[in-house]
Each structure stands twice: as structure tokens, then as C-alpha cells.
Design a protein around this motif. Sequence first.
Motif, PDB file in Angstrom:
ATOM      1  N   LYS A  18       0.833  -1.367   0.019  1.00  0.00           N
ATOM      2  CA  LYS A  18       0.054   0.117   0.065  1.00  0.00           C
ATOM      3  C   LYS A  18       0.865   1.306  -0.120  1.00  0.00           C
ATOM      4  O   LYS A  18       0.620   2.150  -0.427  1.00  0.00           O
ATOM      5  N   ALA A  19       1.947   1.364   0.743  1.00  0.00           N
ATOM      6  CA  ALA A  19       2.898   2.453   0.830  1.00  0.00           C
ATOM      7  C   ALA A  19       3.356   2.890  -0.581  1.00  0.00           C
ATOM      8  O   ALA A  19       3.546   3.763  -0.903  1.00  0.00           O
ATOM      9  N   LEU A  20       3.753   1.558  -1.328  1.00  0.00           N
ATOM     10  CA  LEU A  20       4.506   1.912  -2.666  1.00  0.00           C
ATOM     11  C   LEU A  20       3.497   2.245  -3.620  1.00  0.00           C
ATOM     12  O   LEU A  20       3.776   3.292  -4.408  1.00  0.00           O
ATOM     13  N   GLN A  21       2.191   1.792  -3.546  1.00  0.00           N
ATOM     14  CA  GLN A  21       1.138   2.068  -4.319  1.00  0.00           C
ATOM     15  C   GLN A  21       0.681   3.673  -4.110  1.00  0.00           C
ATOM     16  O   GLN A  21       0.144   4.265  -4.994  1.00  0.00           O
ATOM     17  N   ARG A  22       0.785   4.223  -2.804  1.00  0.00           N
ATOM     18  CA  ARG A  22       0.535   5.445  -2.437  1.00  0.00           C
ATOM     19  C   ARG A  22       1.280   6.489  -2.987  1.00  0.00           C
ATOM     20  O   ARG A  22       0.981   7.485  -3.624  1.00  0.00           O
ATOM     21  N   GLN A  23       2.588   6.114  -3.270  1.00  0.00           N
ATOM     22  CA  GLN A  23       3.474   6.965  -3.842  1.00  0.00           C
ATOM     23  C   GLN A  23       3.624   6.635  -5.314  1.00  0.00           C
ATOM     24  O   GLN A  23       4.394   7.398  -6.107  1.00  0.00           O
ATOM     25  N   VAL A 204       7.823   1.406  10.078  1.00  0.00           N
ATOM     26  CA  VAL A 204       8.518   0.332   9.379  1.00  0.00           C
ATOM     27  C   VAL A 204       8.545   0.334   7.911  1.00  0.00           C
ATOM     28  O   VAL A 204       9.688   0.481   7.398  1.00  0.00           O
ATOM     29  N   VAL A 205       7.544   0.167   7.293  1.00  0.00           N
ATOM     30  CA  VAL A 205       7.359   0.548   5.749  1.00  0.00           C
ATOM     31  C   VAL A 205       7.791   1.657   5.104  1.00  0.00           C
ATOM     32  O   VAL A 205       8.609   1.661   4.091  1.00  0.00           O
ATOM     33  N   GLU A 206       7.680   2.795   5.891  1.00  0.00           N
ATOM     34  CA  GLU A 206       8.145   3.956   5.233  1.00  0.00           C
ATOM     35  C   GLU A 206       9.605   4.102   5.331  1.00  0.00           C
ATOM     36  O   GLU A 206      10.134   4.409   4.402  1.00  0.00           O
ATOM     37  N   GLY A 290      -8.128  -1.333  13.980  1.00  0.00           N
ATOM     38  CA  GLY A 290      -8.333  -1.963  13.156  1.00  0.00           C
ATOM     39  C   GLY A 290      -7.770  -1.484  11.875  1.00  0.00           C
ATOM     40  O   GLY A 290      -8.240  -1.810  10.722  1.00  0.00           O
ATOM     41  N   GLU A 291      -7.012  -0.324  11.888  1.00  0.00           N
ATOM     42  CA  GLU A 291      -6.557   0.376  10.571  1.00  0.00           C
ATOM     43  C   GLU A 291      -5.375  -0.287  10.100  1.00  0.00           C
ATOM     44  O   GLU A 291      -4.364  -0.734  10.401  1.00  0.00           O
ATOM     45  N   LYS A 292      -5.679  -0.584   8.538  1.00  0.00           N
ATOM     46  CA  LYS A 292      -4.804  -1.380   7.885  1.00  0.00           C
ATOM     47  C   LYS A 292      -3.630  -0.584   7.194  1.00  0.00           C
ATOM     48  O   LYS A 292      -2.789  -1.078   6.442  1.00  0.00           O
ATOM     49  N   SER A 293      -3.686   0.725   7.265  1.00  0.00           N
ATOM     50  CA  SER A 293      -2.829   1.650   6.454  1.00  0.00           C
ATOM     51  C   SER A 293      -2.777   3.030   7.134  1.00  0.00           C
ATOM     52  O   SER A 293      -3.237   3.237   8.147  1.00  0.00           O
TER      53      SER A 293
END
Length: 293
Positions: A18-23, A204-206, A290-293
Motif C-alpha cells: 500500500k505504501a508503494l502504491q500510495r507513492q 517500518v514500511v516508510e 483495525g486500521e490497515k494503512s
Amino acid sequence: MRVLLTGASGFIGRYALKALQRQGLEVVAIGRTRPQAPVRFIEANLLSITDFGPLMQQAQATHLLHLAWYAEHGKYWTSPLNLRWVEATTRLVEAFCAAAGQQVVVAGTCAEYDWAHGYCREDSTPLNPATLYGTAKDATRRLVMAVCAQHQVPCAWGRIFLPYGYGESARRLIPSLIDVFRGERAPFGVNAASYRDFLHVTDVVEGLVRLLTTGVSGAFNICSSEPVRVAEVVTTLASLLGADPEPVLALATEGPGEPSLLIGENLKLKALGWRPTLTLAQGLERTLHGEKS
């Protein structure tokens, strides 16, 4: 820029996708399980592939973010599958570099360090893993760094400390405590006096994405660098859930081989402009909602 992502269906991988796609980055996910998010997907068992060349031709990726590894809670520390992942990861990286890949980022672990030192400095704390998992990760780092150096491809190794968040294994510490305070399982003892380095999975993913997009090489700690007592995790969760923390704190115990302090230095990642965005309380609240992003 096209990113080849492994482990996209795992705990950290789902957030990374999701982080990659947001960018706005193009992503090709590879693995045995198709991610829930829409993405170009190549179905493959990385442990059974002997020639990654055709896969690289199919993916045509410029960047590699490799997160896949055996991670079954309670078993991955000693599993012989760690040895198979050493070989699979090395073969994957070699094929990616040979196919004109431009940047490699691989997920490492704080278990590579000698935990007796407590505070893990990126360039000076000894690497002396106490488990097969940590040893396998450290060996993989050495191998993929050597492969990338031969091909003159930048390789960043992200040593992840203690990630948490919605969707992690129900048997890990924070989900287990949540179940206790919701009355869904019996209280259990924790090493309440110890200090740990918790970091919400979104941070972490950022960090991983920052490594991927900046063209850097070397080993980087991905951690908060903020010592938090395990007792604080217990009391914060209890407060957020309107529960009494005492049934857990009263059972406080110290597990064999557990360090009293396990914190990472994150100066190298901060020098790239990355910063944690969530406090422990904010991260725990997100986890509960329960936030997934």
C-alpha cells in the motif's frame, strides 16, 4: 521505476504494498498467495525455483524489495527453513542484478545483533546472533551484499526491530495482551521491567520505502530508538480498553535469555529524512481500531 515485491501477503508486506502504491510506484508482487490489494501478481514458490532468470524477464523490475521469509510465530527462531531462505534469497538477488536491476532492499532483523549489548549501534555493536534465524539473516546479508557489489548494484539491508500493528500474528505480544484485556484469554506473565524498541508497521514500511527510493547501500536499523518498558505497553493497552492491567503485571516474569534492554540506533535512516510518525499510544490505538494503512 517498477518494484518487485516479495512477501506482499505477509504482515509487513501488506503495508509495504500500500505504501508503494500510495507513492504512485508500479509494483509487481511475487509469491504463493495473491495479495488482497489489486496489483500485478506472479504466482511462484520462491523456495522451489532453481532458475530465477525467466521470472526476472517476466517482471522487468528496476527495484527489488525482498520481505519474504519463514515467519511462523514461535517456530521461525529454530526452523531449518531459515537455511532454505538463505539460498533462495541469494539466488533471487543474483538473478535480479544480472537482469540489470538498479536497487536492492532486503529485510533483516535485530536478531543479528549480540543482544547482550542492549543498545544496538549500526556500525559498532557486534553481530553475534543467538538463534538460527538471526544467523541465517546475517549470512544472507553478507551474501547478497557481496553479490550486489560484484554487479555494482546498491543494496540496503534494513534491520527491523519490533514491529507491531493491526494484522500481526495473534500469538505475538500485543495481540495477545489485547485478547486478555478484552476478556478473550487468560492473563499471562510478561517481562514487564524490560525495555524494548517498538515501531508501528506503517513507520517500518516508510523506512523500507525510503531505502528503496534513495539509492543507498549498507545496513540500516529500522526502529524507534525510544526505550519503552513492556509494563508501559501493558498499562497503555489496558487504559485504551478500559481494563485493569494488574492481572498481567502481577504475573511479571523474566524469560530465559531475554535481555533487559533491546534498543536500536536509527541515525543512518534519519539522515535520509525518515522519522517515526506515531507514538506508542497512537500506534496502539490504530492497532485497536483495525486500521490497515
